[in-house]
Design an enzyme around this catalytic site. Structure first.
Site, PDB file in Angstrom:
ATOM      1  N   LYS A 214       0.850  -1.167   0.115  1.00  0.00           N
ATOM      2  CA  LYS A 214       0.082  -0.063  -0.111  1.00  0.00           C
ATOM      3  C   LYS A 214       0.884   1.252  -0.088  1.00  0.00           C
ATOM      4  O   LYS A 214       2.105   1.171   0.235  1.00  0.00           O
ATOM      5  CB  LYS A 214      -1.212   0.224   1.067  1.00  0.00           C
ATOM      6  N   ARG A 248      -3.189  -9.690   5.589  1.00  0.00           N
ATOM      7  CA  ARG A 248      -3.761  -9.918   4.101  1.00  0.00           C
ATOM      8  C   ARG A 248      -2.735  -9.508   3.240  1.00  0.00           C
ATOM      9  O   ARG A 248      -2.082  -8.210   3.349  1.00  0.00           O
ATOM     10  CB  ARG A 248      -5.113  -8.950   4.029  1.00  0.00           C
TER      11      ARG A 248
END
Length: 268
Positions: A214, A248
């Site tokens: 991210k 995740r």
């Protein structure tokens, strides 16, 4: 926690949720796995590398993403979910905030609902999950970044999602929570949320951390998406140390090895 046919030991384990984006436009791997053959190949590889759950997403949630229709999301995800359910003995998650997509996904074999809006976007979502009796992940998200006290407000927002779950009749042992890294947060807030993950764990629910590739990693290291593996692993390990029960990730093999090494050290 029981997900599908598998029981997860949340006291001693930290489990890997492998990401399968069947989208043309996800920020990291859009277009790579959007055909059935490619998706199945990738899932088989992730399972071999240590993935414990496969999270299927049919709509990109990258910054500036375009919403797609319920039917388009169903058309993208259901063939993949059906194929995964028939070929692999692994719990399957659906990454969506649409209750109609969840209902279709459940009929195709999904075992977990991963809602990036924590039951707050679709008023029917909590009821669908409660009636199905399946586990869910409630992620923190909001429309703005108007925080008074960031961590206190984040926890308050999650508690509101937990209230929705309780009111709908979702069992407490079917709930995990997610701080929502990359959603309605500044760079500094994302770092703080990872570092203070133990404050979420104190709420009494398993915590899932999703920081893989991210922007928080890219901004910290000044690296493009394809070069964020090490930074993503560092975030996962800090998450593990702060009490995350699930991470995740895109890079399953590397994360699995890092987690196993960390656990071997801290459990001696």
């Amino acid at each position: 926690m029981i997900i599908g046919k598998r029981t997860f030991d949340l006291t001693h384990g930290c489990y890997i949720m492998g990401i399968l984006n069947v989208t043309p436009d996800s920020f990291s791997d859009g277009g790579k796995w959007h055909t059935l053959d490619k998706a199945l190949y990738h899932v088989e590889a992730m399972i071999d590398e240590g993935a414990d759950i496969i999270d299927v997403g049919g709509e990109s949630t990258r910054p500036g993403y375009e919403h797609i229709s319920v039917q388009d999301e169903i058309d993208r995800t259901l063939p993949v979910i059906s194929a995964l359910s028939s070929r692999f003995d692994v719990p399957i998650s659906i990454d969506t905030s649409k209750s109609a997509v969840v209902e279709a996904a459940l009929s195709a074999g999904v075992h977990l609902v991963n809602d990036i809006w924590g039951l707050k976007s679709d008023p029917d979502m909590a009821g669908v999950i409660a009636r199905a009796g399946v586990p869910c992940c409630l992620m923190h998200n909001r429309e703005d970044m108007d925080y008074t006290d960031f961590m206190r407000d984040l926890i308050s927002d999650i508690e509101a999602s937990l209230d929705l779950a309780k009111t709908a009749g979702i069992a407490a042992d079917n709930i995990m929570i997610d701080p929502g890294i990359g959603f309605a947060k500044t760079h500094e807030m994302n770092l703080e949320a990872i570092n203070k993950l133990d404050r979420l764990k104190a709420l009494g629910y398993p915590v899932l951390l999703g920081a893989s590739r991210k922007r928080v990693v890219g901004l910290t290291l000044d690296l493009p998406v394809e070069a964020r593996v090490e930074g993503s692993i560092a975030a996962a390990i800090v998450g593990l140390m702060r009490g995350a029960a699930f991470v995740r990730v895109h890079d399953v093999k590397e994360t699995y090895r890092a987690i196993k090494m960390t656990q071997a050290i801290i459990q001696t």
